[in-house]
Write a protein that holds these residues in place. Structure first.
Motif, PDB file in Angstrom:
ATOM      1  N   MET A   1       0.847  -1.195   0.000  1.00  0.00           N
ATOM      2  CA  MET A   1       0.000   0.000   0.000  1.00  0.00           C
ATOM      3  C   MET A   1       0.882   1.244   0.000  1.00  0.00           C
ATOM      4  N   ILE A   2       0.540   2.229  -0.808  1.00  0.00           N
ATOM      5  CA  ILE A   2       1.327   3.447  -0.912  1.00  0.00           C
ATOM      6  C   ILE A   2       0.944   4.408   0.213  1.00  0.00           C
ATOM      7  N   GLU A   3       1.948   4.889   0.924  1.00  0.00           N
ATOM      8  CA  GLU A   3       1.754   5.926   1.929  1.00  0.00           C
ATOM      9  C   GLU A   3       2.508   7.168   1.476  1.00  0.00           C
ATOM     10  N   LEU A   4       1.767   8.224   1.184  1.00  0.00           N
ATOM     11  CA  LEU A   4       2.346   9.440   0.636  1.00  0.00           C
ATOM     12  C   LEU A   4       2.195  10.603   1.611  1.00  0.00           C
ATOM     13  N   HIS A   5       3.132  11.535   1.536  1.00  0.00           N
ATOM     14  CA  HIS A   5       3.099  12.719   2.399  1.00  0.00           C
ATOM     15  C   HIS A   5       3.716  13.893   1.650  1.00  0.00           C
ATOM     16  N   PRO A   6       3.408  15.126   2.051  1.00  0.00           N
ATOM     17  CA  PRO A   6       4.036  16.291   1.409  1.00  0.00           C
ATOM     18  C   PRO A   6       5.548  16.246   1.571  1.00  0.00           C
ATOM     19  N   VAL A   7       6.252  16.652   0.530  1.00  0.00           N
ATOM     20  CA  VAL A   7       7.707  16.579   0.558  1.00  0.00           C
ATOM     21  C   VAL A   7       8.283  17.565   1.567  1.00  0.00           C
ATOM     22  N   THR A   8       9.307  17.124   2.307  1.00  0.00           N
ATOM     23  CA  THR A   8      10.032  17.973   3.252  1.00  0.00           C
ATOM     24  C   THR A   8      11.523  17.756   3.041  1.00  0.00           C
ATOM     25  N   LEU A   9      12.337  18.608   3.628  1.00  0.00           N
ATOM     26  CA  LEU A   9      13.786  18.463   3.524  1.00  0.00           C
ATOM     27  C   LEU A   9      14.264  17.129   4.087  1.00  0.00           C
ATOM     28  N   ALA A  10      13.548  16.599   5.077  1.00  0.00           N
ATOM     29  CA  ALA A  10      13.950  15.331   5.690  1.00  0.00           C
ATOM     30  C   ALA A  10      13.907  14.177   4.691  1.00  0.00           C
ATOM     31  N   ASP A  11      13.119  14.315   3.622  1.00  0.00           N
ATOM     32  CA  ASP A  11      13.011  13.241   2.636  1.00  0.00           C
ATOM     33  C   ASP A  11      14.282  13.076   1.809  1.00  0.00           C
ATOM     34  N   LYS A  12      15.123  14.069   1.803  1.00  0.00           N
ATOM     35  CA  LYS A  12      16.367  13.980   1.036  1.00  0.00           C
ATOM     36  C   LYS A  12      17.216  12.788   1.478  1.00  0.00           C
ATOM     37  N   GLN A  13      17.203  12.496   2.766  1.00  0.00           N
ATOM     38  CA  GLN A  13      18.061  11.445   3.311  1.00  0.00           C
ATOM     39  C   GLN A  13      17.777  10.076   2.701  1.00  0.00           C
ATOM     40  N   TRP A  14      16.501   9.757   2.434  1.00  0.00           N
ATOM     41  CA  TRP A  14      16.176   8.443   1.873  1.00  0.00           C
ATOM     42  C   TRP A  14      15.993   8.476   0.351  1.00  0.00           C
ATOM     43  N   ILE A  15      15.643   9.651  -0.190  1.00  0.00           N
ATOM     44  CA  ILE A  15      15.448   9.743  -1.637  1.00  0.00           C
ATOM     45  C   ILE A  15      16.779   9.711  -2.387  1.00  0.00           C
ATOM     46  N   ASP A  16      17.771  10.419  -1.897  1.00  0.00           N
ATOM     47  CA  ASP A  16      19.061  10.498  -2.601  1.00  0.00           C
ATOM     48  C   ASP A  16      19.654   9.139  -2.954  1.00  0.00           C
ATOM     49  N   PRO A  17      19.760   8.194  -2.009  1.00  0.00           N
ATOM     50  CA  PRO A  17      20.369   6.901  -2.356  1.00  0.00           C
ATOM     51  C   PRO A  17      19.599   6.140  -3.431  1.00  0.00           C
ATOM     52  N   LEU A  18      18.271   6.259  -3.442  1.00  0.00           N
ATOM     53  CA  LEU A  18      17.474   5.555  -4.437  1.00  0.00           C
ATOM     54  C   LEU A  18      17.638   6.184  -5.812  1.00  0.00           C
TER      55      LEU A  18
END
Length: 302
Positions: A1-18
């Protein structure tokens, strides 16, 4: 199931490696562009099977960005399709590259329509060629730079916080002198908001930039970030267009700076032209090595 949220600076930590695991030269996928343009696209983000899920919405029309990463694509696409159906909007993917199209053919045989978005194709240049400007095709650029160097007391330096106010003043002046052209998705106000956001979150986003001065006064600035081991993307570049050579000069100096900082970078992505004819002519004048061709794909209901 997809869990989505508004983007924040904290998302950089997990998005960058992917994003780096995807290894794409496309400018669409990196966190910097996701965050900087969020005021225009109002994005929701989430993680599913080691892939980045981004749901932008522009002009009240939601769509999915291509889910970058390395996880199994089939269950991810099934979840995206179910989400679109549940929320009653067409299952649409944007930022789909030529490398992605065969994957969609395997997952949705005979069920999708791919439409090329020429205005959104990224221009990719050899970092070495932008540094040296060697060859007949770039002779004109060398001439402009030679004239600039001969006529001006100039300096180039990496951007610091002390430069930001000068850059915004230059941006204000640039906007007043350059009337907006029609474009596919974004306009001058959107870009202005993105650049302001870049300066406000410069360190947190890991951005790098440069400023060109003549007699101590700012005449051009630029900024970007690496998107993978081999490609650096230039997000923004502004210069006094009436100062001969300012644009090619800031371009060359920034590329030289980037090559010294990132020896593995082979390619410079100068992003798309947004359908602006003058910008297209400018980017084509540097003779790109190749383009990142992008498509909008609509998946038909089963």
């Amino acid at each position: 199931m997809i869990e989505l949220h508004p983007v924040t600076l904290a998302d950089k930590q997990w998005i960058d490696p992917l994003v780096w695991a995807e290894g794409s030269s496309s400018a669409d996928f990196n966190f910097g562009n996701i965050f900087l343009w969020d005021t225009s696209f109002h994005q929701l983000v989430g993680k599913l099977n080691e892939r980045v899920i981004v749901l932008p919405c522009y002009d009240h029309k939601p769509f999915f960005a291509w889910p970058v990463g390395t996880g199994d694509l089939k269950p991810v696409m099934a979840e995206l399709e179910a989400y679109a159906r549940e929320h009653d909007f067409p299952f649409t993917l944007r930022g789909v590259t030529q490398e992605h199209l065969p994957l969609l053919g395997d997952l949705f045989p005979g069920r999708y329509t791919a439409m090329p978005e020429r205005d959104l194709w990224d221009y990719i240049y050899s970092a070495e060629k932008l540094d040296t400007l060697s060859g007949k095709k770039l002779h004109g650029k060398r001439n402009h730079i030679n004239r600039f160097e001969a006529e001006n007391n100039w300096s180039f330096s990496p951007l610091t916080h002390q430069d930001f106010s000068d850059c915004m003043a230059l941006l204000d002046e640039w906007n007043s002198l350059n009337p907006e052209e029609d474009s596919t998705d974004v306009g001058a106000d959107d870009e202005y908001a993105a650049i302001r956001r870049a300066f406000e979150n410069y360190d947190e986003l890991g951005l790098e930039g440069g400023i060109l001065r003549v007699d101590g006064k700012p005449v051009a600035f630029t900024m970007g970030e690496p998107v993978c081991a081999h490609t650096f993307v230039v997000h923004f570049e502004k210069a006094h267009s009436d100062l001969n050579g300012a644009y090619p000069m800031v371009n060359r100096e920034f590329v030289r700076y980037i090559r010294s900082r990132y020896p593995s970078v082979l390619w410079i992505n100068r992003e798309d032209d947004m359908g602006h004819e003058s910008l297209r002519q400018s980017k084509e004048s540097y003779h790109p090595d190749h383009m990142v061709e992008k498509y909008t794909v609509v998946i038909d209901n089963a």
